[in-house]
Design a protein around this motif. Structure first.
Motif, short mmCIF file in Angstrom:
data_model
loop_
_atom_site.label_atom_id
_atom_site.label_comp_id
_atom_site.label_asym_id
_atom_site.label_seq_id
_atom_site.Cartn_x
_atom_site.Cartn_y
_atom_site.Cartn_z
N ASN A 120 0.83 -1.21 0.00
CA ASN A 120 0.00 0.00 0.00
C ASN A 120 0.86 1.26 0.00
O ASN A 120 0.57 2.21 -0.72
N LEU A 121 1.91 1.24 0.80
CA LEU A 121 2.79 2.40 0.86
C LEU A 121 3.52 2.59 -0.47
O LEU A 121 3.65 3.72 -0.96
N GLU A 122 3.97 1.52 -1.06
CA GLU A 122 4.66 1.59 -2.36
C GLU A 122 3.71 2.17 -3.42
O GLU A 122 4.12 3.00 -4.23
N ASN A 123 2.45 1.75 -3.39
CA ASN A 123 1.47 2.30 -4.34
C ASN A 123 1.26 3.80 -4.13
O ASN A 123 1.15 4.56 -5.08
N LYS A 124 1.22 4.22 -2.86
CA LYS A 124 1.09 5.66 -2.57
C LYS A 124 2.28 6.43 -3.11
O LYS A 124 2.13 7.50 -3.69
N TYR A 125 3.49 5.89 -2.90
CA TYR A 125 4.70 6.55 -3.41
C TYR A 125 4.67 6.63 -4.93
O TYR A 125 5.02 7.66 -5.51
N GLU A 126 4.25 5.55 -5.57
CA GLU A 126 4.18 5.55 -7.03
C GLU A 126 3.20 6.61 -7.53
O GLU A 126 3.48 7.32 -8.50
N ASP A 127 2.06 6.73 -6.86
CA ASP A 127 1.08 7.77 -7.24
C ASP A 127 1.68 9.16 -7.08
O ASP A 127 1.49 10.03 -7.93
N LYS A 128 2.39 9.38 -5.99
CA LYS A 128 3.02 10.69 -5.76
C LYS A 128 4.07 10.99 -6.83
O LYS A 128 4.17 12.11 -7.31
N ARG A 130 2.27 12.00 -9.96
CA ARG A 130 1.76 13.38 -9.85
C ARG A 130 2.88 14.39 -9.99
O ARG A 130 2.72 15.41 -10.65
#
Length: 162
Positions: free
Chosen positions: A68-76, A79
């Motif tokens: 989940n954290l890796e996915n958040k980082y990828e989204d950031k 962006r």
């Protein structure tokens, strides 16, 4: 009941297990109370907690949390990349004379923790930034920083310490 030991991945019950920690050590106070010395598994944080306040985190939960954290980082990162594309004209005016691949400047990053050194390299690459990342123990950083600044001539210096 499971006995918390060095190397376990835990969360602090009183904080809703919001941060995952690795147990670095367990110390016993004079009153017999056991306290765990904790280091953040993902975040750069150190803490201590009474053993009774710790809950063991299952491996499956750790994997899910990391994913989940890796996915958040990828989204950031995505962006940030889109913002960079939108602001390209402004950046061109600010960084006149820089080559296209070096538009953001060269970064020199010193870090005392190998785990975070590796993470930093990974994310600098994903963001397409030119970065020299060196794992230097914190107690040596002040002695090598001038030499590294002279050698690499960075535009940005990042020094991370615990």
């Amino acid at each position: 009941m499971y006995k918390i030991k060095k190397g376990d991945i835990v969360g602090r019950i009183s904080y809703g297990k919001d941060i995952l920690f690795t147990v670095q050590n367990i110390v016993k106070h004079k009153d017999g109370k056991k306290v765990a010395i904790l280091k953040g598994l993902i975040l750069r944080i150190e803490a201590d907690a009474d053993i009774e306040d710790l809950a063991l985190i299952e491996k499956k939960q750790v994997r899910n949390h990391m994913r989940n954290l890796e996915n958040k980082y990828e989204d950031k990162i995505k962006r940030c990349s889109r913002k960079n594309l939108k602001n390209e004209e402004i950046e061109d005016r600010i960084f006149l004379g820089r080559s296209e691949e070096n538009k953001n400047g060269k970064i020199l990053h010193l870090d005392g923790d190998k785990r975070y050194t590796d993470k930093s390299i990974k994310y600098y690459r994903k963001l397409g930034l030119e970065a020299i990342v060196r794992n230097i123990p914190e107690n040596r950083q002040e002695y090598v920083v001038m030499d590294l600044l002279n050698r690499y001539n960075p535009d940005i210096l990042v020094i991370t310490r615990s």
